[in-house]
Design a protein around this motif. Structure first.
Motif, PDB file in Angstrom:
ATOM      1  N   GLY A  15       5.666  -4.703 -15.377  1.00 25.43           N
ATOM      2  CA  GLY A  15       4.601  -3.865 -14.850  1.00 25.43           C
ATOM      3  C   GLY A  15       4.045  -4.393 -13.552  1.00 25.43           C
ATOM      4  O   GLY A  15       3.760  -3.632 -12.613  1.00 25.43           O
ATOM      5  N   SER A  16       3.890  -5.715 -13.461  1.00 20.88           N
ATOM      6  CA  SER A  16       3.367  -6.328 -12.247  1.00 20.88           C
ATOM      7  C   SER A  16       4.324  -6.136 -11.076  1.00 20.88           C
ATOM      8  O   SER A  16       3.897  -5.912  -9.933  1.00 20.88           O
ATOM      9  N   LYS A  17       5.622  -6.208 -11.343  1.00 18.34           N
ATOM     10  CA  LYS A  17       6.615  -6.007 -10.272  1.00 18.34           C
ATOM     11  C   LYS A  17       6.557  -4.569  -9.756  1.00 18.34           C
ATOM     12  O   LYS A  17       6.615  -4.326  -8.537  1.00 18.34           O
ATOM     13  N   ILE A  18       6.442  -3.608 -10.655  1.00 20.36           N
ATOM     14  CA  ILE A  18       6.333  -2.207 -10.229  1.00 20.36           C
ATOM     15  C   ILE A  18       5.045  -2.006  -9.444  1.00 20.36           C
ATOM     16  O   ILE A  18       5.016  -1.304  -8.420  1.00 20.36           O
ATOM     17  N   ASP A  19       3.953  -2.641  -9.896  1.00 24.17           N
ATOM     18  CA  ASP A  19       2.688  -2.595  -9.164  1.00 24.17           C
ATOM     19  C   ASP A  19       2.853  -3.109  -7.732  1.00 24.17           C
ATOM     20  O   ASP A  19       2.326  -2.537  -6.784  1.00 24.17           O
ATOM     21  N   ASN A  20       3.550  -4.231  -7.587  1.00 24.63           N
ATOM     22  CA  ASN A  20       3.762  -4.812  -6.262  1.00 24.63           C
ATOM     23  C   ASN A  20       4.425  -3.808  -5.329  1.00 24.63           C
ATOM     24  O   ASN A  20       4.038  -3.669  -4.159  1.00 24.63           O
ATOM     25  N   ASP A  21       5.435  -3.124  -5.844  1.00 26.02           N
ATOM     26  CA  ASP A  21       6.145  -2.159  -5.010  1.00 26.02           C
ATOM     27  C   ASP A  21       5.281  -0.936  -4.704  1.00 26.02           C
ATOM     28  O   ASP A  21       5.406  -0.325  -3.640  1.00 26.02           O
ATOM     29  N   CYS A  22       4.400  -0.572  -5.642  1.00 22.59           N
ATOM     30  CA  CYS A  22       3.477   0.534  -5.386  1.00 22.59           C
ATOM     31  C   CYS A  22       2.525   0.183  -4.253  1.00 22.59           C
ATOM     32  O   CYS A  22       2.283   0.998  -3.346  1.00 22.59           O
ATOM     33  N   VAL A  23       1.973  -1.030  -4.281  1.00 20.55           N
ATOM     34  CA  VAL A  23       1.062  -1.469  -3.221  1.00 20.55           C
ATOM     35  C   VAL A  23       1.794  -1.541  -1.891  1.00 20.55           C
ATOM     36  O   VAL A  23       1.259  -1.153  -0.848  1.00 20.55           O
ATOM     37  N   THR A  24       3.037  -2.018  -1.916  1.00 21.12           N
ATOM     38  CA  THR A  24       3.831  -2.078  -0.688  1.00 21.12           C
ATOM     39  C   THR A  24       4.014  -0.688  -0.090  1.00 21.12           C
ATOM     40  O   THR A  24       3.890  -0.482   1.121  1.00 21.12           O
ATOM     41  N   ALA A  25       4.290   0.301  -0.942  1.00 18.83           N
ATOM     42  CA  ALA A  25       4.461   1.676  -0.462  1.00 18.83           C
ATOM     43  C   ALA A  25       3.157   2.236   0.091  1.00 18.83           C
ATOM     44  O   ALA A  25       3.141   2.903   1.129  1.00 18.83           O
ATOM     45  N   LEU A  26       2.046   1.953  -0.579  1.00 20.43           N
ATOM     46  CA  LEU A  26       0.747   2.483  -0.167  1.00 20.43           C
ATOM     47  C   LEU A  26       0.238   1.847   1.119  1.00 20.43           C
ATOM     48  O   LEU A  26      -0.547   2.452   1.846  1.00 20.43           O
ATOM     49  N   THR A  27       0.664   0.616   1.405  1.00 20.79           N
ATOM     50  CA  THR A  27       0.156  -0.102   2.570  1.00 20.79           C
ATOM     51  C   THR A  27       1.163  -0.157   3.720  1.00 20.79           C
ATOM     52  O   THR A  27       1.038  -0.991   4.614  1.00 20.79           O
TER      53      THR A  27
END
Length: 292
Positions: free
Chosen positions: A120-132
């Motif tokens: 879950g944390s890895k998917i979160d990281n990629d979500c933040v990368t996409a958003l920023t």
């Protein structure tokens, strides 16, 4: 002479790949912090490393007056696309027989929780990368890098949405920005409305925007400003058919496999998830920049 008991706890009873995979899959959505404003799509087709194309649609415009007997003109539905790469996130642990059978506490249950948290944390990281992603075409932005985060700057950033009604949003900030916001007289602490907290880690609100600290918030290329994404939450029934701000494409439920090492009396447990992440509606994300 009493016979031997048949109630022997076997390792195979405790480490059941099918049961563990189901448990981790059930936990995964709760471990993804962006879930409240992201759509989870389980129809992903593609293997690790594949590049897939996902759609984005532009608004067709307001309806127009049409006189009696006059034909209405038509508008082409404009669709843009974004290419994203399918990824495989993987994590593994090794459990000794002693840890499983003799240790205090639920070792296998803790392994389940940790593995779900890791994916879950890895998917979160990629979500933040996409958003920023500052280079993303069509991304709404607000440059407040001349000053630190505060009520006025957040309001200016929110106005980039050009909303007629100020709907609910979430804003991710770095923990080092927390003190500045807590001291702002317009900040409303979550302990004053804790029955309505909807985001994990939410500490309060400012300008109807829920504030969530995260160490995953990054700085810009100059390392002088934080990049704080503001995302519209999917809370309105009339917008339920709209593309959400973010979409997480999952290939399937978590895949879990085990491998037994007889000489060391240990068992490897590995999990993987194949997925892709995309900002699917640019109109629902503002990337705000504030001074460190």
């Amino acid at each position: 002479m009493a016979g031997k008991s048949n109630n022997i706890t076997k390792l195979a009873n405790l480490i059941d790949p099918e049961v563990m995979a189901d448990m981790i899959s059930a936990k995964l959505s709760k471990k993804i912090r962006v879930a409240p404003f992201a759509k989870v799509d389980t129809t992903l087709e593609g293997a690790e490393g594949d590049t897939i194309t996902v759609p984005k649609y532009a608004y067709i415009g307001d309806a127009e007056d049409v006189a009696e007997g006059v034909e209405c003109g038509t508008t082409t539905l404009q669709a843009s696309t974004e290419k994203v790469t399918v990824k495989k996130a993987m994590k593994a642990v090794t459990l000794t027989d002693e840890a499983v059978l003799s240790a205090h506490g639920d070792t296998v249950g803790e392994a389940n929780n940790q593995l779900a948290l890791s994916i879950g944390s890895k998917i979160d990281n990629d979500c933040v990368t996409a958003l920023t992603d500052e280079s993303a075409e069509g991304r709404l932005k607000y440059d407040g890098s001349a000053s630190k985060i505060g009520y006025e700057g957040i309001v200016d950033a929110l106005d980039v949405f050009e909303e007629e009604v100020n709907g609910e949003k979430a804003m991710f900030i770095h923990p080092k920005q927390t003190t500045t916001l807590r001291k702002d007289p317009n900040f409303i602490s979550a302990d004053k409305y804790n029955q309505d907290v909807i985001l994990k880690g939410e500490i309060g609100m400012i300008a109807n925007t829920r504030i969530v600290p995260s160490r995953k918030v990054i700085t810009d290329e100059t390392d002088a400003s934080y990049l704080n994404p503001i995302i519209k939450l999917e809370t309105e029934e009339e917008t339920e058919d709209e593309l959400p701000a973010l979409t997480i494409y999952l290939k399937r439920d978590v895949n879990l496999e085990t491998e037994r090492h007889t000489l060391s009396r240990t068992t490897d447990i590995s999990v993987d998830e194949i997925y892709a992440v995309s900002v699917s509606n640019d109109s629902k994300v503002v990337l705000a920049k504030f001074k460190k």
